[in-house]
Design a protein around this motif. Structure first.
Motif, PDB file in Angstrom:
ATOM      1  N   PHE A   1       0.835  -1.204   0.000  1.00  0.00           N
ATOM      2  CA  PHE A   1       0.000   0.000   0.000  1.00  0.00           C
ATOM      3  C   PHE A   1       0.874   1.260   0.000  1.00  0.00           C
ATOM      4  O   PHE A   1       0.651   2.191  -0.786  1.00  0.00           O
ATOM      5  N   ILE A   2       1.884   1.263   0.890  1.00  0.00           N
ATOM      6  CA  ILE A   2       2.766   2.437   0.996  1.00  0.00           C
ATOM      7  C   ILE A   2       3.515   2.670  -0.310  1.00  0.00           C
ATOM      8  O   ILE A   2       3.596   3.802  -0.815  1.00  0.00           O
ATOM      9  N   SER A   3       4.050   1.597  -0.878  1.00  0.00           N
ATOM     10  CA  SER A   3       4.791   1.715  -2.140  1.00  0.00           C
ATOM     11  C   SER A   3       3.892   2.201  -3.267  1.00  0.00           C
ATOM     12  O   SER A   3       4.302   3.020  -4.102  1.00  0.00           O
ATOM     13  N   SER A   4       2.666   1.724  -3.287  1.00  0.00           N
ATOM     14  CA  SER A   4       1.722   2.121  -4.340  1.00  0.00           C
ATOM     15  C   SER A   4       1.421   3.610  -4.273  1.00  0.00           C
ATOM     16  O   SER A   4       1.415   4.314  -5.293  1.00  0.00           O
ATOM     17  N   VAL A   5       1.167   4.098  -3.054  1.00  0.00           N
ATOM     18  CA  VAL A   5       0.874   5.523  -2.879  1.00  0.00           C
ATOM     19  C   VAL A   5       2.055   6.378  -3.331  1.00  0.00           C
ATOM     20  O   VAL A   5       1.896   7.380  -4.053  1.00  0.00           O
ATOM     21  N   VAL A   6       3.266   5.967  -2.932  1.00  0.00           N
ATOM     22  CA  VAL A   6       4.467   6.740  -3.277  1.00  0.00           C
ATOM     23  C   VAL A   6       4.712   6.710  -4.780  1.00  0.00           C
ATOM     24  O   VAL A   6       4.994   7.751  -5.406  1.00  0.00           O
ATOM     25  N   LEU A   7       4.613   5.545  -5.398  1.00  0.00           N
ATOM     26  CA  LEU A   7       4.882   5.426  -6.831  1.00  0.00           C
ATOM     27  C   LEU A   7       3.864   6.206  -7.660  1.00  0.00           C
ATOM     28  O   LEU A   7       4.226   6.886  -8.632  1.00  0.00           O
ATOM     29  N   ILE A   8       2.592   6.101  -7.288  1.00  0.00           N
ATOM     30  CA  ILE A   8       1.563   6.859  -8.006  1.00  0.00           C
ATOM     31  C   ILE A   8       1.830   8.353  -7.890  1.00  0.00           C
ATOM     32  O   ILE A   8       1.721   9.110  -8.872  1.00  0.00           O
ATOM     33  N   SER A   9       2.208   8.800  -6.694  1.00  0.00           N
ATOM     34  CA  SER A   9       2.503  10.227  -6.484  1.00  0.00           C
ATOM     35  C   SER A   9       3.707  10.666  -7.304  1.00  0.00           C
ATOM     36  O   SER A   9       3.721  11.778  -7.854  1.00  0.00           O
ATOM     37  N   ILE A  10       4.713   9.798  -7.395  1.00  0.00           N
ATOM     38  CA  ILE A  10       5.904  10.123  -8.191  1.00  0.00           C
ATOM     39  C   ILE A  10       5.534  10.295  -9.663  1.00  0.00           C
ATOM     40  O   ILE A  10       5.949  11.264 -10.315  1.00  0.00           O
ATOM     41  N   PHE A  11       4.741   9.355 -10.192  1.00  0.00           N
ATOM     42  CA  PHE A  11       4.339   9.439 -11.599  1.00  0.00           C
ATOM     43  C   PHE A  11       3.521  10.706 -11.866  1.00  0.00           C
ATOM     44  O   PHE A  11       3.722  11.394 -12.870  1.00  0.00           O
ATOM     45  N   ILE A  12       2.608  11.021 -10.938  1.00  0.00           N
ATOM     46  CA  ILE A  12       1.782  12.230 -11.102  1.00  0.00           C
ATOM     47  C   ILE A  12       2.652  13.485 -11.045  1.00  0.00           C
ATOM     48  O   ILE A  12       2.486  14.415 -11.851  1.00  0.00           O
TER      49      ILE A  12
ATOM     50  N   LEU B   1       5.031  10.273   3.772  1.00  0.00           N
ATOM     51  CA  LEU B   1       4.539  10.625   5.103  1.00  0.00           C
ATOM     52  C   LEU B   1       3.031  10.408   5.212  1.00  0.00           C
ATOM     53  O   LEU B   1       2.537   9.921   6.238  1.00  0.00           O
ATOM     54  N   LEU B   2       2.302  10.758   4.149  1.00  0.00           N
ATOM     55  CA  LEU B   2       0.850  10.572   4.150  1.00  0.00           C
ATOM     56  C   LEU B   2       0.492   9.091   4.244  1.00  0.00           C
ATOM     57  O   LEU B   2      -0.397   8.702   5.018  1.00  0.00           O
ATOM     58  N   ALA B   3       1.184   8.252   3.467  1.00  0.00           N
ATOM     59  CA  ALA B   3       0.911   6.815   3.493  1.00  0.00           C
ATOM     60  C   ALA B   3       1.208   6.228   4.872  1.00  0.00           C
ATOM     61  O   ALA B   3       0.433   5.404   5.392  1.00  0.00           O
ATOM     62  N   LEU B   4       2.318   6.631   5.491  1.00  0.00           N
ATOM     63  CA  LEU B   4       2.657   6.141   6.828  1.00  0.00           C
ATOM     64  C   LEU B   4       1.630   6.584   7.865  1.00  0.00           C
ATOM     65  O   LEU B   4       1.273   5.808   8.772  1.00  0.00           O
ATOM     66  N   MET B   5       1.135   7.801   7.740  1.00  0.00           N
ATOM     67  CA  MET B   5       0.121   8.298   8.678  1.00  0.00           C
ATOM     68  C   MET B   5      -1.178   7.517   8.540  1.00  0.00           C
ATOM     69  O   MET B   5      -1.856   7.220   9.536  1.00  0.00           O
ATOM     70  N   ILE B   6      -1.537   7.189   7.305  1.00  0.00           N
ATOM     71  CA  ILE B   6      -2.769   6.417   7.086  1.00  0.00           C
ATOM     72  C   ILE B   6      -2.662   5.041   7.730  1.00  0.00           C
ATOM     73  O   ILE B   6      -3.574   4.578   8.433  1.00  0.00           O
ATOM     74  N   VAL B   7      -1.519   4.351   7.506  1.00  0.00           N
ATOM     75  CA  VAL B   7      -1.305   3.020   8.089  1.00  0.00           C
ATOM     76  C   VAL B   7      -1.279   3.101   9.608  1.00  0.00           C
ATOM     77  O   VAL B   7      -1.892   2.271  10.304  1.00  0.00           O
ATOM     78  N   PHE B   8      -0.604   4.104  10.114  1.00  0.00           N
ATOM     79  CA  PHE B   8      -0.529   4.289  11.564  1.00  0.00           C
ATOM     80  C   PHE B   8      -1.923   4.501  12.154  1.00  0.00           C
ATOM     81  O   PHE B   8      -2.276   3.903  13.185  1.00  0.00           O
ATOM     82  N   SER B   9      -2.712   5.340  11.525  1.00  0.00           N
ATOM     83  CA  SER B   9      -4.058   5.635  12.028  1.00  0.00           C
ATOM     84  C   SER B   9      -4.948   4.396  11.993  1.00  0.00           C
ATOM     85  O   SER B   9      -5.701   4.133  12.937  1.00  0.00           O
ATOM     86  N   GLN B  10      -4.888   3.662  10.899  1.00  0.00           N
ATOM     87  CA  GLN B  10      -5.725   2.474  10.772  1.00  0.00           C
ATOM     88  C   GLN B  10      -5.391   1.419  11.820  1.00  0.00           C
ATOM     89  O   GLN B  10      -6.277   0.676  12.276  1.00  0.00           O
TER      90      GLN B  10
END
Length: 325
Positions: free
Chosen positions: A39-50, A302-311
């Motif tokens: 999940f974290i890698s997906s969020v980061v990679l998508i953000s990089i491409f965008i 940071l956003l992806a880590l915060m989401i995982v942490f919160s969940q």
């Protein structure tokens, strides 16, 4: 007594376990993040491409720069030696060797002023400030945004702004101009750096040249008017007095003003001399594409880590709050 001791130890163990639940276990946190690595890698990679796509879609900008130095007139004399004529010179508007640094500082503020901008504003400047969206390097043509300005019909087609007009007002244009224009004075050597940023490197150079020419012409015209006014005043005073000493002093003042007026007419670089002429920049000044991608990458991580942490931890936290004390 033995049963009582066992009961105390059990309660103590439960208290320690409950208290430990209120703290974050770093090893557990690492395992939680690792379990969500896809999940974290997906969020980061998508953000990089965008961010890469977005940064590449931004047109290049170029900054043209010139370095100036105040043009000090070596023929100016310090008229304080005229004693009582110093006050007369002041009344006549004759310069008695004023602070050139102060005059330069005033000129810098003038170049940033609304009144100065009104001297250089034109339809071409309005279009280049508001309606351009890029520059075609092959044809050396500025790309006009048709949603803002219809170049064929010469009509502004953008939606009216808070200023109440589709066509930019002078005040709105001045605010936009200051976003592209920069002027900095070096306190150590009085050198002045003027810069202008635009999509077209050629237009950036043209604007710097226009600004320098306008401030020199404006200051020259004002000083010529002041010199002529001083000459009229001094000639009047020369006619009114019969004292030989005063007439001699006034005559010297008149000679100085005539000299100043003549130099003004001959000098093109009146206020500022150009040490380094504005050039057509070959390298872009922006956008900083690497910085954009880097900041988006860090933010998305940071956003992806915060989401995982919160969940993972928030449900536990609220569950503990519901437990009876």
């Amino acid at each position: 007594a033995l049963g009582t001791n066992k009961e105390v130890l059990k309660n103590l163990k439960n208290a320690v376990m409950n208290e430990s639940e209120d703290y974050i276990d770093l090893i557990e946190l690492k395992d939680v993040f690792w379990s969500k690595k896809i999940f974290i890698s997906s969020v980061v990679l998508i953000s990089i491409f965008i961010s890469i796509f977005y940064s590449l879609s931004l047109p290049n900008k170029y900054i043209s720069t010139a370095i100036l130095i105040p043009n000090e007139n070596e023929n100016e004399q310090n008229l304080r030696d005229f004693g009582q004529l110093g006050s007369l010179a002041g009344l006549a508007g004759v310069d008695i060797g004023g602070n050139s640094s102060s005059k330069t500082s005033i000129a810098i503020e003038v170049m940033k002023s609304h009144d100065f901008f009104s001297l250089i504003i034109s339809d071409e400047i309005l279009i280049n400030l508001f309606a351009t969206k890029g520059w075609d390097k092959k044809s050396n043509n500025i790309i006009i945004d048709k949603n803002i300005y219809n170049y064929e019909d010469a009509i502004w087609v953008r939606s009216p702004t808070s200023y109440g007009s589709s066509k930019p007002t002078i005040q709105e244009a001045h605010e936009e101009f200051l976003k592209h224009f920069s002027i900095v004075k070096n306190r150590d050597n009085d050198l002045i750096t003027i810069s202008f940023e635009h999509y077209s490197p050629f237009y950036a150079q043209e604007m710097v040249q226009k600004i320098i020419k306008t401030i020199n012409e404006k200051t020259k015209y004002q000083d010529m008017l002041l010199s002529q006014s001083a000459l009229d005043y001094l000639n009047k005073k020369l006619y009114e007095t019969d004292l030989k000493e005063i007439r001699s002093g006034i005559s010297n003042l008149i000679l100085k003003e005539l000299s100043s007026l003549m130099l003004s007419e001959l000098e093109d670089e009146y206020l500022f001399r150009v040490l380094d002429k504005p050039k057509v920049p070959e390298l872009k000044s922006g956008p900083k594409r690497f910085n954009i991608v880097f900041l988006v990458t860090i933010s998305s991580l940071l956003l992806a880590l915060m989401i995982v942490f919160s969940q993972h931890y928030f449900p536990k936290y609220f569950k503990n709050l519901k437990k009876p004390s």
